[in-house]
Design a protein around this motif. Structure first.
Motif: not given
Length: 448
Positions: A72-76
């Motif tokens: 989920y890291t690249l949701l930002v």
């Protein structure tokens, strides 16, 4: 007492020339009185055509790769990209309503001819990169649902020009209706898939928090720029500044202020919808592939095969394929319009829509067909992600002129962008340029 009609801004060197998309220019009536929601409804549509570009097949590849590899890291990145998109698309609406020009016409008028031609060339590269992603995505969708071989599917995608021509004959509202309907189908497909995947919502919320790891990890930065390129797309800036002018909003200053307000609301709401879809793709990949240790899923075909066993429902892959096909069809419509606006605006060359479509399709089909024939399904994901990074690298050449024009009172008159908005847009433009420079440095260092 009649509303005062403001004179057109005088900061331009020459007359605009023929209107953007002349056959549908000011063709959609806008109510002069009545409830505000009725007047706002007249502006509903262009934002969703723009939103299509923020969820095209190329976006799927980068989001699937990012979600499967980094959770989920690249949701930002999707969130920040969407905020950038909202600001930049609002400037596109401002340019269109304030100056009566689309971005291509403005560049042609404001810059020396050699520079304008250079910008036109870069815009065409961006549209070709977009088209390659759409060709491959639509072909994969046809393959997943109907079993049509990828090589044949790539060629079949050229036939969508007839659908576009038919809808344009019926009227621009029919084009918008098709887009909104297909977006509804995509949203329904993903809602079902997310419910089946049952993601860790705590991790999802944490994924929207910024982290320096994205910049420090070259591989993560590459995918992050791919997501940025797939979200904030150069051709969308040209597209939006053209299709806003399909509304007959009047020439007085109050009428144009109202048009700008409703056009901005339309694009902002539509882009929030696009963020929901983009985040859903990444969340689905993180909750199904990353969670089970399958961190190298970037192929749309692989995702389709794995979703059934992982989600435990046979219909899941079909929903994925339907959503992908809808995205591909939607994107072909908007890319055609963007190509028409770019060519007419920069070069004052008018081509029949079918001829323009076939030319861009032919240019896109050659590399797409070559990759699918030579490498098969394995090569398509690499090409999809590469096209999105190319789009990201092209983005600054559209963003900087857009910010310059909308900040210039001589060109925009009373509808010049406020200083806070100009400052925010400048920050976005510099950030995009800096990230692209970092990507190039990492690429050169890695190749050395």
């Amino acid at each position: 007492m009649e509303a005062r009609v403001e004179r057109a801004p005088t900061g331009w060197r020459e007359d605009r020339g023929e209107a953007s998309l002349a056959d549908v220019h000011r063709s959609i009536a806008v109510r002069r009185s009545g409830p505000g929601w009725r007047r706002a409804a007249a502006f509903l549509g262009p934002g969703y055509l723009v939103a299509v570009g923020y969820m095209d097949p190329g976006n799927w590849a980068t989001s699937l790769a990012g979600g499967s590899k980094f959770g989920y890291t690249l949701l930002v990145v999707a969130l920040v990209s969407n905020i950038m998109a909202i600001v930049l698309q609002s400037l596109c609406a401002r340019l269109a309503v304030g100056s009566g020009r689309d971005l291509a016409q403005a560049c042609r008028d404001a810059f020396p001819r050699p520079l304008a031609l250079g910008l036109w060339f870069l815009a065409e590269i961006a549209i070709i990169a977009t088209d390659i992603a759409e060709v491959i995505g639509t072909a994969i969708g046809l393959n997943l649902i109907f079993g049509i071989p990828l090589e044949l599917g790539v060629v079949v995608t050229a036939l969508d020009v007839f659908l576009i021509l038919y809808l344009q004959r019926l009227g621009f509202r029919w084009v918008e209706a098709l887009i909104v309907t297909l977006l509804g189908v995509i949203a329904l497909c993903f809602a079902i898939q997310i419910a089946l995947a049952d993601p860790d919502w705590g991790q999802v919320i944490r994924g929207f928090a910024p982290t320096t790891q994205i910049v420090r990890n070259p591989e993560m930065l590459y995918l992050a720029l791919g997501i940025l390129g797939a979200t904030v797309m150069p051709h969308n800036l040209y597209l939006h500044s053209g299709i806003v002018q399909t509304r007959a909003y009047g020439e007085s200053l109050p009428e144009r202020r109202q048009a700008l307000k409703y056009a901005t609301i339309d694009s902002t709401v539509a882009l929030m919808f696009a963020l929901t879809i983009n985040a859903s793709i990444l969340i689905l990949a993180a909750a199904t592939f990353h969670k089970t240790g399958q961190t190298a899923v970037a192929e749309l075909g692989d995702a389709h095969k794995l979703l059934g066993p992982l989600l435990g429902l046979a219909v899941a892959p079909t929903l994925f394929g339907i959503a992908l096909l809808c995205c591909g069809i939607n994107s072909t419509v908007t890319a055609t319009l963007a190509g028409q606006i770019v060519m007419e605006g920069f070069l004052k060359i008018r081509l029949a829509p079918w001829l323009r479509r076939l030319i861009t399709r032919a240019i896109a089909i050659v590399p797409a067909a070559a990759v699918t024939i030579w490498y098969g399904d394995a090569g398509t994901a690499k090409l999809l992600i590469l096209t999105q990074v190319v789009l990201s690298l092209q983005l600054s050449f559209a963003v900087f002129p857009l910010v310059m024009f909308t900040a210039d009172r001589a060109k925009m008159g009373e509808l010049v962008a406020p200083r806070w908005l100009v400052a925010f847009a400048c920050l976005i433009a510099v950030t995009i340029a800096a990230l692209n420079l970092k990507l190039l440095v990492d690429f050169v260092a890695g190749a050395a």
